[in-house]
Design a protein around this motif. Structure first.
Motif, PDB file in Angstrom:
ATOM      1  N   VAL A 172       3.953   4.346   6.324  1.00 17.66           N
ATOM      2  CA  VAL A 172       3.158   4.115   7.533  1.00 17.66           C
ATOM      3  C   VAL A 172       2.222   5.301   7.737  1.00 17.66           C
ATOM      4  O   VAL A 172       2.663   6.460   7.714  1.00 17.66           O
ATOM      5  CB  VAL A 172       4.051   3.932   8.778  1.00 17.66           C
ATOM      6  CG1 VAL A 172       3.182   3.742  10.030  1.00 17.66           C
ATOM      7  CG2 VAL A 172       4.984   2.742   8.604  1.00 17.66           C
ATOM      8  N   GLU A 173       0.943   4.995   7.931  1.00 23.49           N
ATOM      9  CA  GLU A 173      -0.047   6.009   8.284  1.00 23.49           C
ATOM     10  C   GLU A 173      -0.277   6.002   9.792  1.00 23.49           C
ATOM     11  O   GLU A 173       0.076   5.049  10.491  1.00 23.49           O
ATOM     12  CB  GLU A 173      -1.356   5.733   7.561  1.00 23.49           C
ATOM     13  CG  GLU A 173      -1.293   5.915   6.060  1.00 23.49           C
ATOM     14  CD  GLU A 173      -2.623   5.674   5.395  1.00 23.49           C
ATOM     15  OE1 GLU A 173      -3.204   6.643   4.870  1.00 23.49           O
ATOM     16  OE2 GLU A 173      -3.093   4.520   5.423  1.00 23.49           O
ATOM     17  N   ALA A 220       4.159  -6.736  10.465  1.00 24.31           N
ATOM     18  CA  ALA A 220       3.596  -7.406   9.283  1.00 24.31           C
ATOM     19  C   ALA A 220       2.356  -6.673   8.776  1.00 24.31           C
ATOM     20  O   ALA A 220       2.164  -6.533   7.559  1.00 24.31           O
ATOM     21  CB  ALA A 220       3.260  -8.859   9.623  1.00 24.31           C
ATOM     22  N   ARG A 221       1.523  -6.199   9.683  1.00 15.05           N
ATOM     23  CA  ARG A 221       0.320  -5.486   9.257  1.00 15.05           C
ATOM     24  C   ARG A 221       0.676  -4.157   8.581  1.00 15.05           C
ATOM     25  O   ARG A 221       0.027  -3.763   7.602  1.00 15.05           O
ATOM     26  CB  ARG A 221      -0.596  -5.252  10.464  1.00 15.05           C
ATOM     27  CG  ARG A 221      -1.350  -6.498  10.901  1.00 15.05           C
ATOM     28  CD  ARG A 221      -2.409  -6.169  11.932  1.00 15.05           C
ATOM     29  NE  ARG A 221      -1.810  -5.803  13.215  1.00 15.05           N
ATOM     30  CZ  ARG A 221      -1.476  -6.685  14.151  1.00 15.05           C
ATOM     31  NH1 ARG A 221      -1.664  -7.976  13.947  1.00 15.05           N
ATOM     32  NH2 ARG A 221      -0.962  -6.269  15.301  1.00 15.05           N
ATOM     33  N   GLN A 222       1.661  -3.475   9.093  1.00 16.94           N
ATOM     34  CA  GLN A 222       2.101  -2.242   8.428  1.00 16.94           C
ATOM     35  C   GLN A 222       2.627  -2.541   7.028  1.00 16.94           C
ATOM     36  O   GLN A 222       2.338  -1.822   6.069  1.00 16.94           O
ATOM     37  CB  GLN A 222       3.193  -1.565   9.263  1.00 16.94           C
ATOM     38  CG  GLN A 222       2.707  -0.906  10.535  1.00 16.94           C
ATOM     39  CD  GLN A 222       3.811  -0.176  11.267  1.00 16.94           C
ATOM     40  OE1 GLN A 222       4.975  -0.208  10.862  1.00 16.94           O
ATOM     41  NE2 GLN A 222       3.460   0.506  12.354  1.00 16.94           N
ATOM     42  N   TRP A 223       3.380  -3.609   6.916  1.00 20.16           N
ATOM     43  CA  TRP A 223       3.996  -3.963   5.633  1.00 20.16           C
ATOM     44  C   TRP A 223       2.941  -4.328   4.587  1.00 20.16           C
ATOM     45  O   TRP A 223       3.115  -4.064   3.401  1.00 20.16           O
ATOM     46  CB  TRP A 223       4.966  -5.125   5.849  1.00 20.16           C
ATOM     47  CG  TRP A 223       5.662  -5.593   4.610  1.00 20.16           C
ATOM     48  CD1 TRP A 223       5.397  -6.703   3.877  1.00 20.16           C
ATOM     49  CD2 TRP A 223       6.757  -4.943   3.944  1.00 20.16           C
ATOM     50  NE1 TRP A 223       6.246  -6.800   2.810  1.00 20.16           N
ATOM     51  CE2 TRP A 223       7.094  -5.731   2.828  1.00 20.16           C
ATOM     52  CE3 TRP A 223       7.478  -3.787   4.189  1.00 20.16           C
ATOM     53  CZ2 TRP A 223       8.125  -5.380   1.957  1.00 20.16           C
ATOM     54  CZ3 TRP A 223       8.511  -3.452   3.322  1.00 20.16           C
ATOM     55  CH2 TRP A 223       8.822  -4.239   2.230  1.00 20.16           C
ATOM     56  N   CYS A 257       1.281   1.200   2.374  1.00 20.84           N
ATOM     57  CA  CYS A 257       2.670   0.733   2.232  1.00 20.84           C
ATOM     58  C   CYS A 257       2.898   0.112   0.859  1.00 20.84           C
ATOM     59  O   CYS A 257       3.931   0.337   0.232  1.00 20.84           O
ATOM     60  CB  CYS A 257       2.999  -0.275   3.337  1.00 20.84           C
ATOM     61  SG  CYS A 257       4.725  -0.813   3.343  1.00 20.84           S
ATOM     62  N   ASN A 258       1.929  -0.648   0.374  1.00 18.24           N
ATOM     63  CA  ASN A 258       2.063  -1.245  -0.964  1.00 18.24           C
ATOM     64  C   ASN A 258       2.176  -0.171  -2.041  1.00 18.24           C
ATOM     65  O   ASN A 258       2.952  -0.308  -2.996  1.00 18.24           O
ATOM     66  CB  ASN A 258       0.873  -2.151  -1.256  1.00 18.24           C
ATOM     67  CG  ASN A 258       0.911  -3.430  -0.449  1.00 18.24           C
ATOM     68  OD1 ASN A 258       1.993  -3.921  -0.105  1.00 18.24           O
ATOM     69  ND2 ASN A 258      -0.251  -3.977  -0.136  1.00 18.24           N
ATOM     70  N   ALA A 259       1.397   0.909  -1.874  1.00 19.44           N
ATOM     71  CA  ALA A 259       1.462   2.004  -2.842  1.00 19.44           C
ATOM     72  C   ALA A 259       2.814   2.695  -2.808  1.00 19.44           C
ATOM     73  O   ALA A 259       3.373   3.058  -3.854  1.00 19.44           O
ATOM     74  CB  ALA A 259       0.346   3.011  -2.568  1.00 19.44           C
ATOM     75  N   VAL A 260       3.371   2.868  -1.618  1.00 15.93           N
ATOM     76  CA  VAL A 260       4.689   3.499  -1.496  1.00 15.93           C
ATOM     77  C   VAL A 260       5.767   2.615  -2.103  1.00 15.93           C
ATOM     78  O   VAL A 260       6.667   3.083  -2.815  1.00 15.93           O
ATOM     79  CB  VAL A 260       5.012   3.806  -0.017  1.00 15.93           C
ATOM     80  CG1 VAL A 260       6.453   4.277   0.141  1.00 15.93           C
ATOM     81  CG2 VAL A 260       4.052   4.858   0.527  1.00 15.93           C
ATOM     82  N   ARG A 261       5.702   1.295  -1.842  1.00 12.44           N
ATOM     83  CA  ARG A 261       6.725   0.374  -2.353  1.00 12.44           C
ATOM     84  C   ARG A 261       6.714   0.301  -3.877  1.00 12.44           C
ATOM     85  O   ARG A 261       7.728  -0.024  -4.503  1.00 12.44           O
ATOM     86  CB  ARG A 261       6.529  -1.022  -1.773  1.00 12.44           C
ATOM     87  CG  ARG A 261       6.788  -1.115  -0.280  1.00 12.44           C
ATOM     88  CD  ARG A 261       7.208  -2.525   0.123  1.00 12.44           C
ATOM     89  NE  ARG A 261       6.332  -3.541  -0.406  1.00 12.44           N
ATOM     90  CZ  ARG A 261       5.245  -3.997   0.209  1.00 12.44           C
ATOM     91  NH1 ARG A 261       4.893  -3.483   1.378  1.00 12.44           N
ATOM     92  NH2 ARG A 261       4.516  -4.960  -0.323  1.00 12.44           N
TER      93      ARG A 261
END
Length: 469
Positions: A79-80, A110-113, A118-122
């Protein structure tokens, strides 16, 4: 007594204000952790609180959970500060800063996800071995907060995630609960000359300590819910099974009571038929009574066969001889229906361990089904061969007709009790066959061939391993 200067007073006021702010944040955070049992929401609230603009703590936060089997930290959420704008205090009293809790709605979660950060972290995994980040590994294994400055990491050639996210100064805090390390939260403040103060590190340590216990409790609660749901489903299946068992016993009892008078009715009708002249209306009525009585007898026999616990007399028997006997019995019937029989039964002694009578019932049922599927004639193909499965060699019986096949939506139902596509019958023939085959250690499969249905029976050959017959 030393007099207090204006400068000293302003410092004291600043410290009191800072302590009050930290106490308010801790109160909000503690209340937030108690506000939900949803693990996903809990994680989003945790990271959003760390990076929200009003809290002036950090700019970005990443959560990694520890996979104990692989020894890897798996990125779960990032999360930024810009993505945490929806974090709001609800249920608070303006006169009391130690009330209320943070809240995020499902749309904001949902927007954070779905954010690129978030995609880069996952997609990130941090190896805890020799080739991974030594700082993060230290935080995890030593279970203590670790703070790293730009000087410490600028010459590190092993930390790929530092370069990937353009991280300079960062802190890694372990998430611990019940003497078990669940994961690590990594925070930083993007941009040059943004050092992390000791006050922020202390708050991070307190937040991480509470969050670790809350995450563990949430996982336990989720596991308890899943176990409760499974227990509830098991109880429903048990009750349903008890009802089916009671219905089965009742059906078996009724079938047994009905069979005797049916046999009597059919017998007397057959005797009366012999006393009447040929081709009379009365004789036609008796023919109907006799055929319907025989049909009901077969139905009751199927119900009794399915409801009773089968008894198998295991003996060595020749499967080829059983199959040949069935084909001989039905050869005339197939000819009358214009059905061409193509049989391939290789010579030899195809020995299986089982009940020859029940195996014959399997073959007869498959032949009758194929025969009834080809009312306008056709070709019936019966093949016997062997197939290896691991160390076991199985005899394979393949019965294929040209009756058009089974509708695709019904293929998975053909072995279900009482399911039938015919206008007559109980729908118990194939379930009985399937149970007999399973009791003999084999398997039965239904499929569609080029022109019709294909039933394949596999039965283990006796004393035959790693070779053919």
């Amino acid at each position: 007594m030393v007099p207090t200067s204006p400068t000293d007073a302003s410092v004291d006021d600043s410290r009191q204000h800072s302590c009050a702010g930290a106490l308010s944040l801790l109160s909000l955070f503690s209340s937030t952790l108690l506000s939900t049992n949803r693990l996903n929401k809990l994680l989003h609230l945790f990271l959003s609180a760390l990076v929200h603009r009003n809290n002036t703590l950090f700019g970005r936060a990443m959560l990694f959970l520890h996979n104990e089997k692989t020894g890897v930290l798996q990125g779960m959420l990032g999360v930024e500060q810009a993505d945490a704008a929806g974090l709001q205090v609800v249920g608070g009293d303006p006169a009391n800063p130690l009330t209320g809790h943070w809240e995020l709605d499902d749309g904001q979660i949902a927007r954070q996800w779905q954010s690129s950060y978030c995609n880069a972290v996952r997609s990130l995994r941090i190896d805890l071995g020799d080739e991974g980040c030594r700082v993060v590994s230290q935080a995890l294994h030593q279970r203590q907060l670790t703070h790293v400055t730009e000087v410490d990491c600028q010459n590190c050639a092993e930390c790929g995630f530092i370069k990937r996210f353009s991280i300079s100064s960062f802190a890694a805090a372990p998430l611990i609960s019940r003497n078990r390390t669940l994961g690590v939260v990594i925070v930083d403040v993007p941009g040059a000359n943004h050092a992390i103060s000791n006050e922020r590190l202390q708050l991070l340590q307190l937040f991480a300590s509470q969050a670790g216990m809350a995450i563990d409790n949430s996982q336990l609660y989720r596991n308890l819910e899943e176990a409760h749901a499974e227990l509830r489903e098991s109880r429903q299946r048990l009750v349903h099974s008890a009802h089916l068992a009671a219905i089965g016993e009742m059906a078996a009892s009724i079938s047994h009571e009905l069979k005797t008078p049916l046999v009597t009715i059919g017998g007397f009708a057959a005797r009366l038929r012999k006393l009447l002249p040929e081709a009379t209306p009365e004789q036609q009525c008796l023919d109907t009574i006799i055929s319907e009585a025989q049909r009901l007898e077969r139905m009751l026999a199927d119900i009794l066969a399915y409801s009773r616990k089968p008894t198998i007399c295991y003996n060595r028997c020749d499967l080829r001889a059983v199959l040949q006997e069935c084909l001989d019995d039905y050869a005339a019937s197939l000819t009358e229906r214009s059905i061409e029989l193509k049989a391939s039964l290789p010579a030899g002694y195809w020995e299986v361990l089982g009940d020859a009578h029940q195996l014959k019932q399997v073959c007869i049922n498959l032949l009758v089904n194929a025969q009834e599927a080809m009312r306008q004639g056709g070709t019936l193909t019966v093949m016997l061969d062997d197939v290896e499965q691991g160390d076991q060699v199985n005899a394979r019986i393949r019965v294929e007709d040209t009756g058009g096949g089974i509708p695709e939506e019904d293929l998975s139902k053909v072995f279900a009790p009482f399911f039938t596509t015919k206008n007559h019958g109980t729908g118990l023939g194939l379930p009985i066959v399937s149970r007999i085959v399973q009791n003999h250690g084999g398997s039965l499969r239904a499929a569609n061939g080029e022109r019709g249905a294909v039933f394949t029976v596999l039965l283990p050959l006796a004393d035959c391993q790693n070779g053919t017959v």
